[in-house]
Scaffold this motif. Structure first.
Motif, PDB file in Angstrom:
ATOM      1  N   ARG A  93      10.887  -4.476  -7.012  1.00 28.18           N
ATOM      2  CA  ARG A  93      11.601  -5.924  -7.304  1.00 28.18           C
ATOM      3  C   ARG A  93      12.537  -6.313  -6.215  1.00 28.18           C
ATOM      4  O   ARG A  93      13.105  -5.725  -5.270  1.00 28.18           O
ATOM      5  CB  ARG A  93      12.725  -5.881  -8.570  1.00 28.18           C
ATOM      6  CG  ARG A  93      13.192  -7.211  -8.631  1.00 28.18           C
ATOM      7  CD  ARG A  93      14.078  -6.873 -10.146  1.00 28.18           C
ATOM      8  NE  ARG A  93      14.506  -8.485 -10.527  1.00 28.18           N
ATOM      9  CZ  ARG A  93      15.575  -8.658 -11.071  1.00 28.18           C
ATOM     10  NH1 ARG A  93      16.551  -7.816 -11.152  1.00 28.18           N
ATOM     11  NH2 ARG A  93      16.065  -9.980 -11.415  1.00 28.18           N
ATOM     12  N   TYR A 101      24.148 -10.238  -5.482  1.00 23.67           N
ATOM     13  CA  TYR A 101      23.892  -9.582  -4.664  1.00 23.67           C
ATOM     14  C   TYR A 101      23.155  -9.983  -3.504  1.00 23.67           C
ATOM     15  O   TYR A 101      22.797  -9.331  -2.434  1.00 23.67           O
ATOM     16  CB  TYR A 101      22.737  -8.417  -5.017  1.00 23.67           C
ATOM     17  CG  TYR A 101      23.347  -7.506  -6.041  1.00 23.67           C
ATOM     18  CD1 TYR A 101      24.489  -6.960  -6.140  1.00 23.67           C
ATOM     19  CD2 TYR A 101      22.197  -6.849  -7.090  1.00 23.67           C
ATOM     20  CE1 TYR A 101      24.859  -6.073  -7.224  1.00 23.67           C
ATOM     21  CE2 TYR A 101      22.684  -5.985  -8.199  1.00 23.67           C
ATOM     22  CZ  TYR A 101      23.904  -5.629  -8.214  1.00 23.67           C
ATOM     23  OH  TYR A 101      24.478  -4.740  -9.144  1.00 23.67           O
ATOM     24  N   ALA A 104      18.425  -8.749  -2.472  1.00 25.57           N
ATOM     25  CA  ALA A 104      18.400  -7.277  -2.852  1.00 25.57           C
ATOM     26  C   ALA A 104      17.127  -6.705  -3.133  1.00 25.57           C
ATOM     27  O   ALA A 104      16.262  -7.504  -3.359  1.00 25.57           O
ATOM     28  CB  ALA A 104      19.433  -7.244  -4.267  1.00 25.57           C
ATOM     29  N   TYR A 106      15.121  -3.389  -5.240  1.00 28.55           N
ATOM     30  CA  TYR A 106      15.241  -2.268  -6.154  1.00 28.55           C
ATOM     31  C   TYR A 106      14.038  -1.563  -6.113  1.00 28.55           C
ATOM     32  O   TYR A 106      12.828  -1.684  -5.782  1.00 28.55           O
ATOM     33  CB  TYR A 106      14.975  -3.037  -7.715  1.00 28.55           C
ATOM     34  CG  TYR A 106      16.207  -3.960  -7.897  1.00 28.55           C
ATOM     35  CD1 TYR A 106      16.930  -3.817  -9.140  1.00 28.55           C
ATOM     36  CD2 TYR A 106      16.198  -5.210  -7.496  1.00 28.55           C
ATOM     37  CE1 TYR A 106      17.901  -4.318  -9.234  1.00 28.55           C
ATOM     38  CE2 TYR A 106      17.135  -6.200  -7.633  1.00 28.55           C
ATOM     39  CZ  TYR A 106      18.078  -5.921  -8.658  1.00 28.55           C
ATOM     40  OH  TYR A 106      19.023  -6.657  -8.880  1.00 28.55           O
ATOM     41  N   SER A 115      17.097   2.735  -7.295  1.00 30.42           N
ATOM     42  CA  SER A 115      18.186   2.635  -6.291  1.00 30.42           C
ATOM     43  C   SER A 115      18.284   1.218  -6.069  1.00 30.42           C
ATOM     44  O   SER A 115      17.065   0.568  -6.185  1.00 30.42           O
ATOM     45  CB  SER A 115      17.993   3.570  -5.193  1.00 30.42           C
ATOM     46  OG  SER A 115      16.710   3.367  -4.543  1.00 30.42           O
ATOM     47  N   ILE A 116      19.512   0.560  -5.850  1.00 26.57           N
ATOM     48  CA  ILE A 116      19.630  -0.801  -5.664  1.00 26.57           C
ATOM     49  C   ILE A 116      20.221  -1.015  -4.243  1.00 26.57           C
ATOM     50  O   ILE A 116      21.305  -0.353  -4.110  1.00 26.57           O
ATOM     51  CB  ILE A 116      20.240  -1.539  -6.955  1.00 26.57           C
ATOM     52  CG1 ILE A 116      19.565  -1.469  -8.181  1.00 26.57           C
ATOM     53  CG2 ILE A 116      20.313  -2.971  -6.449  1.00 26.57           C
ATOM     54  CD1 ILE A 116      20.198  -1.829  -9.375  1.00 26.57           C
ATOM     55  N   TYR A 117      19.833  -1.844  -3.666  1.00 27.71           N
ATOM     56  CA  TYR A 117      20.423  -2.272  -2.126  1.00 27.71           C
ATOM     57  C   TYR A 117      20.787  -3.711  -2.114  1.00 27.71           C
ATOM     58  O   TYR A 117      19.755  -4.593  -2.181  1.00 27.71           O
ATOM     59  CB  TYR A 117      19.521  -1.849  -1.077  1.00 27.71           C
ATOM     60  CG  TYR A 117      18.874  -0.506  -1.235  1.00 27.71           C
ATOM     61  CD1 TYR A 117      19.207   0.464  -0.585  1.00 27.71           C
ATOM     62  CD2 TYR A 117      17.889  -0.392  -2.236  1.00 27.71           C
ATOM     63  CE1 TYR A 117      18.778   1.769  -0.758  1.00 27.71           C
ATOM     64  CE2 TYR A 117      17.241   0.854  -2.345  1.00 27.71           C
ATOM     65  CZ  TYR A 117      17.921   2.194  -1.797  1.00 27.71           C
ATOM     66  OH  TYR A 117      17.319   3.164  -2.034  1.00 27.71           O
ATOM     67  N   GLY A 118      22.009  -4.112  -2.077  1.00 31.56           N
ATOM     68  CA  GLY A 118      22.274  -5.478  -1.964  1.00 31.56           C
ATOM     69  C   GLY A 118      23.002  -6.000  -0.941  1.00 31.56           C
ATOM     70  O   GLY A 118      23.549  -5.331   0.044  1.00 31.56           O
ATOM     71  N   GLU A 175      23.390   1.375  -5.465  1.00 31.60           N
ATOM     72  CA  GLU A 175      23.549   1.885  -6.474  1.00 31.60           C
ATOM     73  C   GLU A 175      22.395   2.710  -6.870  1.00 31.60           C
ATOM     74  O   GLU A 175      21.172   2.696  -6.453  1.00 31.60           O
ATOM     75  CB  GLU A 175      23.227   0.856  -7.815  1.00 31.60           C
ATOM     76  CG  GLU A 175      24.269  -0.227  -7.824  1.00 31.60           C
ATOM     77  CD  GLU A 175      24.388  -1.280  -8.870  1.00 31.60           C
ATOM     78  OE1 GLU A 175      23.821  -1.072  -9.827  1.00 31.60           O
ATOM     79  OE2 GLU A 175      24.669  -2.657  -8.733  1.00 31.60           O
TER      80      GLU A 175
END
Length: 176
Positions: A93, A101, A104, A106, A115-118, A175
């Motif tokens: 995503r 975010y 971002a 996913y 894991s999420i990067y924003g 996250e």
């Protein structure tokens, strides 16, 4: 504060360590299951940037407008630092928002974690092309691309750090 109570900052760090440990423990416990998928048995997480980790926001902080669900890492007051996936997997995503975010990504990992990067400045080329195409088609700046399934490698950057969305300065929101 009452005598003998744990300071809030110390508690939030302990809680973050506990939750991260639970995730790591679950990843190791998954090895006990006979899944017949080699990637599921070899997940090792890495720090998503190649700079010294420095926390600017802890998991579980109660902020004036929300509960903070990740860790914020300083980026030396710069944008454009390469961001890597914490482990091999698939970008599933990508979102572009004016708030929250911002830009971002996913990433789904074969052991079942996400894991999420924003607050990213730029996406890698395969993601960037798809985002631009959807923005042109929809006529909207804010877009959400689901079901991407773009494979990530261990040492290939997936994005560049930034200051997009509801951000008070350049940093990486992470996250797991």
């Amino acid at each position: 504060k009452k005598a003998g109570t744990m300071p809030e900052r110390h508690f939030s760090r302990l809680l973050a360590i506990w939750i991260f440990s639970c995730g790591i423990s679950a990843a190791f416990q998954s090895q006990a299951q006979n899944w017949r998928h080699p990637e599921r048995d070899t997940v090792i997480y890495r720090y998503p940037m190649r700079i010294e980790p420095e926390i600017s926001g802890s998991f579980a902080e109660l902020r004036s407008t929300h509960f903070h669900g990740g860790m914020d890492f300083r980026t030396q007051q710069r944008e454009g630092i390469k961001v890597y996936s914490a482990a091999p997997g698939y970008i599933v995503r990508a979102t572009v928002e004016r708030a929250s975010y911002g830009n971002a990504l996913y990433v789904w990992h074969p052991n079942g974690t996400l894991s999420i990067y924003g607050h990213l400045k730029k996406f890698s080329q395969p993601v960037k092309r798809r985002v631009k195409r959807l923005q042109r088609q929809s006529g909207q700046f804010e877009v959400s691309l689901d079901n991407l399934y773009i494979k990530t490698r261990k040492n290939r950057a997936i994005a560049r750090s930034g200051n997009t969305g509801a951000s008070g300065g350049p940093h990486l929101h992470f996250e797991l």
